[in-house]
Design a protein around this motif. Structure first.
Motif, PDB file in Angstrom:
ATOM      1  N   ILE A   1       0.835  -1.203   0.000  1.00 58.27           N
ATOM      2  CA  ILE A   1       0.000   0.000   0.000  1.00 58.27           C
ATOM      3  C   ILE A   1       0.868   1.250   0.000  1.00 58.27           C
ATOM      4  O   ILE A   1       0.536   2.265  -0.644  1.00 58.27           O
ATOM      5  CB  ILE A   1      -0.943  -0.028   1.217  1.00 58.27           C
ATOM      6  N   GLU A   2       1.985   1.215   0.718  1.00 60.31           N
ATOM      7  CA  GLU A   2       2.874   2.374   0.728  1.00 60.31           C
ATOM      8  C   GLU A   2       3.447   2.639  -0.666  1.00 60.31           C
ATOM      9  O   GLU A   2       3.600   3.797  -1.095  1.00 60.31           O
ATOM     10  CB  GLU A   2       4.008   2.152   1.728  1.00 60.31           C
ATOM     11  N   VAL A   3       3.744   1.553  -1.390  1.00 54.51           N
ATOM     12  CA  VAL A   3       4.244   1.730  -2.770  1.00 54.51           C
ATOM     13  C   VAL A   3       3.158   2.366  -3.634  1.00 54.51           C
ATOM     14  O   VAL A   3       3.402   3.320  -4.389  1.00 54.51           O
ATOM     15  CB  VAL A   3       4.690   0.374  -3.348  1.00 54.51           C
ATOM     16  N   LEU A   4       1.944   1.848  -3.541  1.00 52.91           N
ATOM     17  CA  LEU A   4       0.842   2.420  -4.313  1.00 52.91           C
ATOM     18  C   LEU A   4       0.579   3.867  -3.912  1.00 52.91           C
ATOM     19  O   LEU A   4       0.313   4.725  -4.763  1.00 52.91           O
ATOM     20  CB  LEU A   4      -0.432   1.597  -4.104  1.00 52.91           C
ATOM     21  N   SER A   5       0.674   4.137  -2.613  1.00 56.32           N
ATOM     22  CA  SER A   5       0.406   5.492  -2.146  1.00 56.32           C
ATOM     23  C   SER A   5       1.459   6.467  -2.632  1.00 56.32           C
ATOM     24  O   SER A   5       1.165   7.621  -2.956  1.00 56.32           O
ATOM     25  CB  SER A   5       0.332   5.506  -0.619  1.00 56.32           C
TER      26      SER A   5
ATOM     27  N   GLU B   1      -0.123   9.898  -7.389  1.00 54.12           N
ATOM     28  CA  GLU B   1      -0.310  10.984  -8.351  1.00 54.12           C
ATOM     29  C   GLU B   1      -0.136  10.523  -9.792  1.00 54.12           C
ATOM     30  O   GLU B   1      -0.584  11.199 -10.725  1.00 54.12           O
ATOM     31  CB  GLU B   1       0.684  12.101  -8.043  1.00 54.12           C
ATOM     32  N   GLU B   2       0.528   9.379  -9.967  1.00 52.36           N
ATOM     33  CA  GLU B   2       0.741   8.876 -11.326  1.00 52.36           C
ATOM     34  C   GLU B   2      -0.501   8.183 -11.888  1.00 52.36           C
ATOM     35  O   GLU B   2      -0.532   7.861 -13.079  1.00 52.36           O
ATOM     36  CB  GLU B   2       1.924   7.899 -11.331  1.00 52.36           C
ATOM     37  N   MET B   3      -1.475   7.923 -11.011  1.00 57.51           N
ATOM     38  CA  MET B   3      -2.670   7.234 -11.475  1.00 57.51           C
ATOM     39  C   MET B   3      -3.586   8.240 -12.181  1.00 57.51           C
ATOM     40  O   MET B   3      -3.949   9.285 -11.613  1.00 57.51           O
ATOM     41  CB  MET B   3      -3.401   6.594 -10.309  1.00 57.51           C
TER      42      MET B   3
ATOM     43  N   ALA C   1      -9.569   4.922  -4.236  1.00 55.88           N
ATOM     44  CA  ALA C   1      -9.473   3.552  -3.739  1.00 55.88           C
ATOM     45  C   ALA C   1      -8.187   3.341  -2.952  1.00 55.88           C
ATOM     46  O   ALA C   1      -8.169   2.666  -1.917  1.00 55.88           O
ATOM     47  CB  ALA C   1      -9.560   2.568  -4.902  1.00 55.88           C
ATOM     48  N   VAL C   2      -7.097   3.946  -3.470  1.00 54.56           N
ATOM     49  CA  VAL C   2      -5.826   3.827  -2.752  1.00 54.56           C
ATOM     50  C   VAL C   2      -5.920   4.501  -1.392  1.00 54.56           C
ATOM     51  O   VAL C   2      -5.437   3.973  -0.377  1.00 54.56           O
ATOM     52  CB  VAL C   2      -4.683   4.440  -3.588  1.00 54.56           C
TER      53      VAL C   2
END
Length: 498
Positions: free
Chosen positions: A284-288, A292-294, A302-303
Motif C-alpha cells: 500500500i505504501e508503494v501504491l500510495s 499521483e501517477e494514477m 481507492a488507494v
C-alpha cells in the motif's frame, strides 16, 4: 377502585401482590436465620423447662407447707378442745393459745360455746375470717383458704370443735414459702436467659462453621472473577461438601482452559496476521507513493481508502497483541524516571492533535515519577485519540499533583458520557451507545480498555466524569499512586551517584 400507587396488571386490575412485595422488608441472611433459629429454640425450650419446674416446685412446696401446718392446726385444736371440755369457767383461753407448741409461727382464734371470741393476736381476729370459711366451719366441715392480711399471704385453717360446740381458726404465714418461690423464679429466669444466650452463641458458631465452605466458595469465585484463574478450593472432609468442592474446581478448570484457549487463539491469530499485514502495508505504501501517477481519480480514492483501512487494521492487530500479553500475564513494567510535564508534552506533540493546550501543575516543577514511559504515552495518546474520534477533539490536557499521586486528565468538547455507560466504555470492544451517532466510526473499542489495563498495571485507576467548568463534554482522569518522598529520595541518590 384501584389506588393511585397500586401497580396495574395487564388486565387493568391493580396488582396488589406486587405492591405488597415492594414494601416487604428484606429477608435476613442465612447466618442470621440459623442463629435466630437456635436462639428461639433455646429460649422456647428453657422457658418451657423453667415454667414446668417452677409450677411443679411451687405445688410441691405449698402442698408440703399446707399439709404440715394443717396437721399442726389439728393438734392445736385438739389441745384447745380438751381444755374447753373441762368446763372450768375460769379457763384463760389466751394463755392456752400462747402455750401451744407450734413448729411454724401461727396465730389462733377461738370461738367458745357462748359465742365469745378469743384471739392470740390483735391483728388476727374474727373480722379477718371470710364468711365462707366461717360458714363451712359452723356446718362442721374443716377447711382452709389462702387469704391476705395487710398484704401478706396467710393460710387460714378452720376446724370445728363439735364436743364443746366451738370453732378453732389458725392463721399461718406463707411469706417464707413465697420468698422461696420468688428466689426460685429468679434463678429459673436467669438460667433461661443464660440458656438462650448459650443457644445464640451455639447458633452463631454452628452457622459460621456451616457457612464457612460457602464463604470459601465466594472468595474463590471473587478471585476467579478478578483474574486469578488458578484459584481452587481445598479438599473437604465432609462427603456432602466434597461434591460441591469437586464441582466448583471442575468448573474453574474448564473455565480456565476455555479462557486460555481463547487467549491463545487471539494471540496466534494476531501473530499470524502480522506477517501478511506487513506485506500488505508495504504494498500500500508503494501504491500510495505513486498515487499521483494514477490517471483515474477513482483509483486514487481507492488507494486512499486502502491506506486508511490498512492503518486501522494494523492498529487493531497491535492492540490485540497488547491485550493478549495482558491476558497471558506477560505484561511487565519497564520503570524509569519521568518528568510528568515532558511526558504530557511529548504525548500531545506526537498525537494527531498537537495543538491541544496543556495545563501543568506548578507543584510538579522538578518532580520525577517512576513509571513505564511507553505505556503512559500510550495511555495519553489513546485518550487524545478517543477525544478526536468521539468527543469532537480534545480541548485541554491537565497534569496535576495530588497528595497520594498524580493525575492526568483529558477533556473534550463532545456530548459527554451518560452515567450508565461510564464503566462500560472501558470494556473491550465497547464504544458506548453515543459512538454510533458520532462521526468517525473507525474505532473498534480497544483504546480505552488498553488505557484501563496500562493504568491497572501501574496500580492506578481511570474514570470519566463531567467537565468541572460546566461545559458540554467528558473528562477522562487517570490517577497513578506516587510516594513523593520516596521518589525524591531516588532522585537525590541518582544525583549523588552522578
Amino acid at each position: 377502585m384501584a389506588l393511585p400507587s397500586d401497580p396495574v396488571a395487564d388486565d387493568g386490575e391493580p396488582d396488589r401482590h406486587r405492591w405488597y412485595q415492594g414494601i416487604r422488608p428484606p429477608r435476613l441472611g442465612l447466618r442470621a436465620r440459623i442463629t435466630l433459629a437456635f436462639t428461639l429454640g433455646a429460649a422456647l425450650l428453657s422457658t418451657l423447662l423453667a415454667g414446668t419446674t417452677w409450677a411443679l416446685t411451687r405445688e410441691n412446696i405449698l402442698d408440703q407447707r399446707e399439709s404440715a401446718v394443717t396437721r399442726q392446726a389439728f393438734r392445736n385444736s385438739a389441745v384447745v378442745q380438751s381444755q374447753l371440755a373441762t368446763g372450768q369457767e375460769d379457763t384463760d383461753l389466751r394463755v392456752i393459745l400462747n402455750s401451744l407448741d407450734n413448729e411454724t409461727p401461727s396465730r389462733a382464734v377461738v370461738r367458745d360455746a357462748y359465742g365469745r371470741w378469743t384471739n392470740q393476736s390483735t391483728a388476727f381476729d374474727e373480722a379477718a375470717i371470710p364468711d365462707s370459711l366461717l360458714q363451712m366451719a359452723e356446718e362442721g366441715t374443716p377447711s382452709r383458704m389462702r387469704v391476705a392480711i395487710d398484704g401478706e399471704p396467710e393460710l387460714l385453717i378452720g376446724i370445728p370443735l363439735p364436743s364443746v360446740d366451738g370453732l378453732y381458726f389458725e392463721f399461718v404465714p406463707l411469706t417464707d414459702a413465697e420468698s422461696t418461690l420468688e428466689s426460685l423464679s429468679t434463678s429459673l429466669f436467669g438460667a433461661a436467659l443464660v440458656t438462650t444466650l448459650a443457644g445464640a452463641a451455639v447458633g452463631w458458631w454452628a452457622s459460621r462453621r456451616t457457612l464457612r465452605p460457602l464463604a470459601d466458595v465466594s472468595m474463590a469465585a471473587e478471585a476467579i472473577a478478578g483474574g486469578h484463574l488458578e484459584t481452587r478450593l481445598g479438599a473437604a472432609d465432609d462427603p456432602d461438601l466434597g461434591v460441591l468442592v469437586a464441582s466448583f474446581n471442575h468448573m474453574a478448570t474448564v473455565l480456565e482452559e476455555r479462557i486460555e484457549q481463547d487467549n491463545r487463539f487471539a494471540s496466534d491469530v494476531s501473530h499470524e496476521l502480522r506477517s501478511p499485514l506487513m506485506t500488505l502495508s508495504a504494498s500500500i505504501e508503494v501504491l500510495s507513493s505513486r498515487r499521483e501517477e494514477m490517471p483515474d481519480a477513482s483509483a486514487q480514492a481507492a488507494v486512499d481508502l486502502m491506506v486508511a483501512d490498512v492503518a486501522r487494521f494494523k492498529q487493531l492487530v497491535e492492540d490485540l497483541l497488547e491485550i493478549s500479553r495482558f491476558d497471558a500475564g506477560a505484561a511487565r513494567l519497564d520503570l524509569s524516571e519521568i518528568r510528568p510535564g515532558e511526558l504530557a508534552t511529548q504525548s500531545v506533540a506526537w498525537s494527531p492533535t498537537p495543538d491541544v493546550p496543556i495545563e501543568l501543575d506548578a507543584d510538579l516543577a522538578g518532580e520525577f515519577i517512576r513509571a513505564d514511559k511507553r505505556r503512559l504515552v500510550r495511555v495519553i495518546a489513546n485518550l487524545l485519540d478517543n477525544a478526536r474520534k468521539y468527543g469532537g477533539g480534545a480541548t485541554r490536557v491537565e497534569v496535576r499533583r495530588i497528595p497520594t499521586g498524580i493525575q492526568f486528565a483529558v477533556e473534550d468538547g463532545g456530548a459527554g458520557v451518560p452515567e450508565d455507560e461510564r464503566d462500560l466504555i472501558f470494556d473491550r470492544f465497547s464504544r458506548g451507545a453515543g459512538s454510533n451517532r458520532r462521526a468517525g466510526s473507525e474505532g473498534v473499542g480497544l483504546g480505552l480498555s488498553l488505557v484501563a489495563e496500562h493504568v491497572a498495571l501501574h496500580k492506578g485507576k481511570v474514570w470519566v466524569e463531567d467537565r468541572p467548568d460546566g461545559e458540554s463534554g467528558a473528562r477522562f482522569v487517570v490517577e497513578l499512586p506516587v510516594a513523593w518522598d520516596e521518589e525524591r529520595a531516588h532522585a537525590d541518590e541518582d544525583l549523588d551517584l552522578a
